[in-house]
Design a protein around this motif. Structure first.
Motif, PDB file in Angstrom:
ATOM      1  N   SER A   1       0.814  -1.217   0.000  1.00  0.00           N
ATOM      2  CA  SER A   1       0.000   0.000   0.000  1.00  0.00           C
ATOM      3  C   SER A   1       0.852   1.273   0.000  1.00  0.00           C
ATOM      4  N   GLN A   2       2.133   1.155   0.384  1.00  0.00           N
ATOM      5  CA  GLN A   2       3.028   2.303   0.429  1.00  0.00           C
ATOM      6  C   GLN A   2       3.930   2.402  -0.809  1.00  0.00           C
TER       7      GLN A   2
ATOM      8  N   ASP B   1       4.239  -1.103  -6.672  1.00  0.00           N
ATOM      9  CA  ASP B   1       3.001  -1.880  -6.547  1.00  0.00           C
ATOM     10  C   ASP B   1       2.745  -2.564  -7.887  1.00  0.00           C
TER      11      ASP B   1
ATOM     12  N   ARG C   1      -0.563  -2.494  -9.935  1.00  0.00           N
ATOM     13  CA  ARG C   1      -1.048  -1.266 -10.575  1.00  0.00           C
ATOM     14  C   ARG C   1      -0.005  -0.785 -11.587  1.00  0.00           C
TER      15      ARG C   1
END
Length: 317
Positions: A63-64, A139, A142
């Protein structure tokens, strides 16, 4: 020492300083490193953030990690020509993997395609996407594929064969759809792009994806939340080359990425590229120096002593 020699020395010194500054800026922010992908595919990876994000003791939580972009150059181009756009994307929060396609830049693999044969480049794009999916600095769930001209065709081709990529950005290109509908597709082209090979196909493809007879330029169709957003936009005052390094085009692309990735931007979009000013200054000093060299060269200068035998005018041969 006469004034002309002093001016020449000053111009040379200014040129050296400008080149040194350009080299420092080239190696400076945003952080970037050379990467040799599988299959001997050269690439440069850019990461957002301060410090050196390539060296971390422990991997960040997914998430970071920043979402990522595969950036693909056009025919006869290379990843260096895309570095201005790559840097702007990284400065605004996105990891970028800029690649050299087969037969281009530092890629010594043979080029087997043409400007419209996007499928021949699919393996190049897949190698880059797979690398990002396995990379612990981004990530990998994505990823947007983005390309210019021939690279736009490669981006659209890949996005229609890999439904798992998050979106696709076609800059002055994109010619055919594959078996899958591309997610969140942006067709952005220049006002001075050729109409038939670029502008017409871009608007036709966007209209088809939007489900309309004729698309309205600059209007977003579909829904980013569902991954079916599509837009075609014409950038005024630009041509097929200048659109790549245009701040206005970069702004449009970054806003599209924000919507595609669901990025909540809290700061203004950063568009500065200090390298451009240093490059222009270095070029200016180089031109000035050439002009001075040219003006100091006298094609009619005497090359021998006066009163050369056999010559009444005293000029040497």
């Amino acid at each position: 020492m006469n004034i002309s020699r002093i001016i020449s020395i000053v111009l040379v010194l200014l040129f050296i300083v400008a080149v040194a500054r350009l080299a420092r800026l080239e190696n400076g922010a945003p952080p970037h490193v050379f990467v040799m992908l599988p299959g001997q595919e050269p690439a440069t990876m850019y990461l957002p953030g301060p410090g050196d994000p390539f060296y971390t003791l422990f991997p960040k939580a997914v998430s970071q990690r920043p979402p990522a972009v595969v950036l693909i150059h056009g025919f006869t181009g290379d990843r260096v020509l895309m570095s201005g756009l790559a840097r702007r994307l990284a400065e605004n929060g996105y990891a970028v993997l800029a690649i050299d396609l087969n037969g281009h830049g530092e890629n010594r693999n043979p080029f087997n395609g043409g400007t419209a044969e996007s499928d021949s480049l699919r393996a190049n794009v897949k190698t880059a996407v797979d690398y990002l999916r396995d990379n612990q600095l981004v990530d990998g769930s994505r990823i947007v594929v983005m390309g210019h001209s021939m690279g736009a065709g490669a981006a659209l081709d890949y996005a229609t064969h890999d439904a798992s990529v998050t979106g696709a950005v076609m800059i002055s290109g994109g010619w055919a759809l594959g078996p899958e509908r591309p997610k969140d597709a942006l067709f952005i082209f220049a006002e001075r792009d050729p109409k038939e090979p670029i502008q017409d196909p871009s608007t036709a493809l966007a209209a088809h994806l939007a489900g309309v007879q004729q698309i309205e330029l600059g209007k977003t169709y579909g829904d980013f939340a569902q991954g079916n957003a599509v837009e075609a936009i014409r950038m005024p005052g630009l041509n097929h080359i200048t659109i790549v390094n245009s701040p206005a085009a970069a702004t449009t692309i970054i806003k599209w990425l924000d919507s595609t990735f669901g990025t909540a931007r809290t700061t203004p979009i950063e568009l500065k590229d200090a390298r451009r000013g240093s490059a222009r200054f270095a070029l200016l000093m180089f031109v000035f120096r050439l002009c001075r060299l040219a003006s100091s060269a006298d094609p009619w200068r005497r090359v021998g002593p006066k009163n050369v035998p056999g010559r009444a005018d005293g000029w040497g041969y």
